[in-house]
Design a protein around this motif. Structure first.
Motif, PDB file in Angstrom:
ATOM      1  N   GLY A  48     -10.411  -8.463   2.059  1.00 11.36           N
ATOM      2  CA  GLY A  48     -11.338  -7.148   2.333  1.00 11.36           C
ATOM      3  C   GLY A  48     -10.938  -5.937   3.711  1.00 11.36           C
ATOM      4  O   GLY A  48     -11.187  -5.240   3.770  1.00 11.36           O
ATOM      5  N   THR A  49     -10.335  -6.856   4.262  1.00 10.32           N
ATOM      6  CA  THR A  49     -10.071  -6.161   5.975  1.00 10.32           C
ATOM      7  C   THR A  49      -8.429  -5.574   6.042  1.00 10.32           C
ATOM      8  O   THR A  49      -8.142  -5.241   7.468  1.00 10.32           O
ATOM      9  N   ALA A  50      -8.480  -5.578   4.875  1.00  7.42           N
ATOM     10  CA  ALA A  50      -6.928  -4.746   5.179  1.00  7.42           C
ATOM     11  C   ALA A  50      -5.379  -5.300   5.565  1.00  7.42           C
ATOM     12  O   ALA A  50      -4.890  -4.467   5.920  1.00  7.42           O
ATOM     13  N   LYS A  51      -5.370  -6.524   5.651  1.00 11.28           N
ATOM     14  CA  LYS A  51      -4.380  -7.326   5.945  1.00 11.28           C
ATOM     15  C   LYS A  51      -3.112  -7.026   5.154  1.00 11.28           C
ATOM     16  O   LYS A  51      -2.073  -6.717   5.834  1.00 11.28           O
ATOM     17  N   THR A  52      -3.228  -6.671   4.310  1.00 10.68           N
ATOM     18  CA  THR A  52      -1.836  -6.482   3.476  1.00 10.68           C
ATOM     19  C   THR A  52      -1.444  -5.266   3.145  1.00 10.68           C
ATOM     20  O   THR A  52      -0.342  -4.610   3.732  1.00 10.68           O
ATOM     21  N   SER A  53      -2.847  -4.118   3.120  1.00 14.74           N
ATOM     22  CA  SER A  53      -2.514  -2.558   3.227  1.00 14.74           C
ATOM     23  C   SER A  53      -2.149  -2.260   4.142  1.00 14.74           C
ATOM     24  O   SER A  53      -0.599  -1.395   4.456  1.00 14.74           O
ATOM     25  N   THR A  54      -2.118  -2.735   5.656  1.00 15.42           N
ATOM     26  CA  THR A  54      -1.537  -2.453   6.778  1.00 15.42           C
ATOM     27  C   THR A  54      -0.197  -3.473   6.972  1.00 15.42           C
ATOM     28  O   THR A  54       0.561  -2.270   7.468  1.00 15.42           O
ATOM     29  N   ALA A  55       0.135  -4.596   6.168  1.00 15.74           N
ATOM     30  CA  ALA A  55       1.807  -4.993   6.478  1.00 15.74           C
ATOM     31  C   ALA A  55       2.208  -3.953   5.344  1.00 15.74           C
ATOM     32  O   ALA A  55       3.864  -3.787   6.225  1.00 15.74           O
ATOM     33  N   ILE A  56       1.772  -3.459   4.763  1.00 12.78           N
ATOM     34  CA  ILE A  56       2.720  -3.014   3.153  1.00 12.78           C
ATOM     35  C   ILE A  56       3.056  -1.400   3.890  1.00 12.78           C
ATOM     36  O   ILE A  56       3.549  -0.668   4.130  1.00 12.78           O
ATOM     37  N   LEU A  57       1.981  -1.089   4.914  1.00 11.83           N
ATOM     38  CA  LEU A  57       2.175   0.683   5.215  1.00 11.83           C
ATOM     39  C   LEU A  57       2.776   0.169   6.462  1.00 11.83           C
ATOM     40  O   LEU A  57       4.024   1.064   6.683  1.00 11.83           O
ATOM     41  N   TYR A  58       3.129  -0.485   7.678  1.00 10.97           N
ATOM     42  CA  TYR A  58       3.991  -1.150   8.618  1.00 10.97           C
ATOM     43  C   TYR A  58       5.552  -1.056   7.481  1.00 10.97           C
ATOM     44  O   TYR A  58       6.891  -0.380   8.555  1.00 10.97           O
ATOM     45  N   MET A  59       5.937  -2.016   6.646  1.00 11.99           N
ATOM     46  CA  MET A  59       7.108  -2.280   5.910  1.00 11.99           C
ATOM     47  C   MET A  59       7.565  -0.727   5.377  1.00 11.99           C
ATOM     48  O   MET A  59       8.925  -0.326   5.219  1.00 11.99           O
ATOM     49  N   SER A  60       6.383   0.158   4.745  1.00 12.07           N
ATOM     50  CA  SER A  60       7.795   1.241   3.842  1.00 12.07           C
ATOM     51  C   SER A  60       7.955   1.910   5.348  1.00 12.07           C
ATOM     52  O   SER A  60       8.367   3.858   4.479  1.00 12.07           O
ATOM     53  N   ARG A  61       7.613   2.173   6.593  1.00 13.77           N
ATOM     54  CA  ARG A  61       8.380   2.766   7.744  1.00 13.77           C
ATOM     55  C   ARG A  61      10.071   2.063   7.822  1.00 13.77           C
ATOM     56  O   ARG A  61      10.308   2.820   8.361  1.00 13.77           O
ATOM     57  N   ASP A  67      18.057   1.178   4.097  1.00 16.11           N
ATOM     58  CA  ASP A  67      19.728   1.590   4.110  1.00 16.11           C
ATOM     59  C   ASP A  67      19.750  -0.102   4.596  1.00 16.11           C
ATOM     60  O   ASP A  67      20.819  -0.386   4.731  1.00 16.11           O
ATOM     61  N   GLN A  68      18.909  -0.367   5.525  1.00 14.50           N
ATOM     62  CA  GLN A  68      19.340  -1.639   6.289  1.00 14.50           C
ATOM     63  C   GLN A  68      17.555  -2.423   6.268  1.00 14.50           C
ATOM     64  O   GLN A  68      18.618  -3.640   6.883  1.00 14.50           O
ATOM     65  N   ILE A  69      16.814  -2.098   5.784  1.00 11.79           N
ATOM     66  CA  ILE A  69      15.938  -3.813   6.286  1.00 11.79           C
ATOM     67  C   ILE A  69      15.546  -3.935   3.962  1.00 11.79           C
ATOM     68  O   ILE A  69      14.642  -2.427   4.067  1.00 11.79           O
ATOM     69  N   LEU A  70      15.667  -4.260   3.523  1.00 17.80           N
ATOM     70  CA  LEU A  70      15.034  -4.904   2.031  1.00 17.80           C
ATOM     71  C   LEU A  70      13.729  -5.683   2.117  1.00 17.80           C
ATOM     72  O   LEU A  70      12.937  -6.314   3.458  1.00 17.80           O
ATOM     73  N   THR A  71      12.096  -5.239   1.842  1.00 16.10           N
ATOM     74  CA  THR A  71      11.094  -6.182   1.931  1.00 16.10           C
ATOM     75  C   THR A  71      11.423  -6.828   0.097  1.00 16.10           C
ATOM     76  O   THR A  71      11.295  -6.365  -0.898  1.00 16.10           O
ATOM     77  N   LYS A  72      10.035  -8.242   0.535  1.00 18.97           N
ATOM     78  CA  LYS A  72      10.231  -8.848  -0.797  1.00 18.97           C
ATOM     79  C   LYS A  72       8.829  -9.073  -0.895  1.00 18.97           C
ATOM     80  O   LYS A  72       8.113 -10.612   0.927  1.00 18.97           O
ATOM     81  N   ARG A  73       7.344  -8.729  -1.231  1.00 22.96           N
ATOM     82  CA  ARG A  73       6.355  -9.940  -0.687  1.00 22.96           C
ATOM     83  C   ARG A  73       5.674 -11.407  -1.721  1.00 22.96           C
ATOM     84  O   ARG A  73       6.592 -11.123  -2.682  1.00 22.96           O
ATOM     85  N   ALA A  74       4.856 -11.422  -1.556  1.00 23.80           N
ATOM     86  CA  ALA A  74       5.451 -12.924  -1.953  1.00 23.80           C
ATOM     87  C   ALA A  74       3.538 -13.590  -2.342  1.00 23.80           C
ATOM     88  O   ALA A  74       2.989 -13.838  -0.355  1.00 23.80           O
ATOM     89  N   ASN A  75       2.401 -13.610  -2.752  1.00 23.24           N
ATOM     90  CA  ASN A  75       1.727 -14.315  -2.975  1.00 23.24           C
ATOM     91  C   ASN A  75       1.627 -15.383  -2.517  1.00 23.24           C
ATOM     92  O   ASN A  75       2.168 -16.500  -3.297  1.00 23.24           O
ATOM     93  N   PHE A  76       1.031 -16.009  -2.112  1.00 22.50           N
ATOM     94  CA  PHE A  76      -0.014 -17.672  -1.840  1.00 22.50           C
ATOM     95  C   PHE A  76      -1.162 -17.932  -1.642  1.00 22.50           C
ATOM     96  O   PHE A  76      -2.131 -16.999  -1.538  1.00 22.50           O
ATOM     97  N   SER A  77      -1.655 -19.093  -2.166  1.00 22.94           N
ATOM     98  CA  SER A  77      -2.547 -19.264  -2.727  1.00 22.94           C
ATOM     99  C   SER A  77      -3.246 -21.187  -2.468  1.00 22.94           C
ATOM    100  O   SER A  77      -2.048 -21.805  -1.715  1.00 22.94           O
TER     101      SER A  77
END
Length: 253
Positions: free
Chosen positions: A198-211, A215-225
């Motif tokens: 709940g400390t916004a680690k994922t949200s921060t990463a998504i916000l960073y990658m949204s920028r 056309d040059q960089i694609l992203t892929k999310r993978a959940n770890f457990s």
């Protein structure tokens, strides 16, 4: 990095003096291990590499212009890098202890002019040298102004906060450094965000990658457990890329 230019010798001398006065002489590492509890264990080498990598990223723009700063500017930049490179894995109460100790060390070294204008409630973690000013005047962190999208989807909203703004800035700084294996210091352009749920680690990463430029960089999310295996991760990565030649992989198509 004197290999990047002759004038970097001035930079090296300034940083070497800071390290001697702020870390070596007061035995700052020993104080850290005895008095504060990080959320993730780090040895002395890791803390120093974190600090120097941040400093590399902050100084990178000045290398292309062959610009050299005053000793005061180097102290401000190094203070910021020490704060996050060594104290970034601390909780709120330990951040206050870290701030008090580091400020006392800086003052004892005769470098109090490099400190931001702290009050009783603020810590070093709320301040950053302003890279838009030549003297790197301290400014307090503030999240950027958020504007609601035209099509509002509540579950997908990403609103910048103070924590996400600070983290995103450091992610950009580290990502800007050229990848290198040489030992002074090594850098692999990688960052690890740690913290409780709940400390916004994922949200921060998504916000960073949204920028990213799509056309040059694609992203892929993978959940770890706890069930994630190395082979499972390998298959997840390989399922998203196509092998072209040798060790060259790219998105399908």
């Amino acid at each position: 990095r004197t290999d990047l230019g002759v004038v970097r010798q001035v930079e090296k001398d300034a940083v070497a003096t800071i390290v001697q006065k702020w870390i070596v002489e007061p035995d700052f590492y020993d104080w850290i291990h005895r008095n504060i509890e990080p959320v993730m264990p780090m040895n002395d080498g890791m803390m120093l590499v974190n600090t120097l990598n941040l400093l590399d990223g902050l100084l990178l723009p000045s290398i292309s212009t062959n610009e050299v700063f005053s000793e005061e500017v180097y102290r401000k930049m190094f203070l910021y890098c020490m704060t996050w490179g060594m104290g970034g894995v601390l909780e709120t109460e330990d951040r206050k202890k870290f701030t008090e100790k580091l400020c006392s060390i800086v003052t004892a070294a005769g470098h109090s002019a490099a400190l931001p204008p702290l009050d009783e409630e603020s810590t070093l973690f709320e301040w950053v040298p302003d890279d838009e000013t030549k003297e790197r005047t301290w400014k307090i962190w503030k999240p950027e102004k958020w504007e609601a999208p035209k099509k509002l989807q509540f579950s997908a909203l990403l609103i910048p906060t103070l924590d996400s703004t600070r983290s995103e800035y450091m992610l950009r700084v580290i990502a800007s450094i050229p990848k290198t294996n040489h030992p002074n210091p090594p850098c692999f352009k990688s960052s690890l965000m740690v913290g409780s749920a709940g400390t916004a680690k994922t949200s921060t990463a998504i916000l960073y990658m949204s920028r990213f430029n799509q056309d040059q960089i694609l992203t892929k999310r993978a959940n770890f457990s706890s069930a994630t295996t190395p082979m499972g991760l390998q298959r997840t990565v390989e399922g998203e890329v196509e092998r072209k030649t040798g060790k060259t992989f790219c998105p399908p198509g």
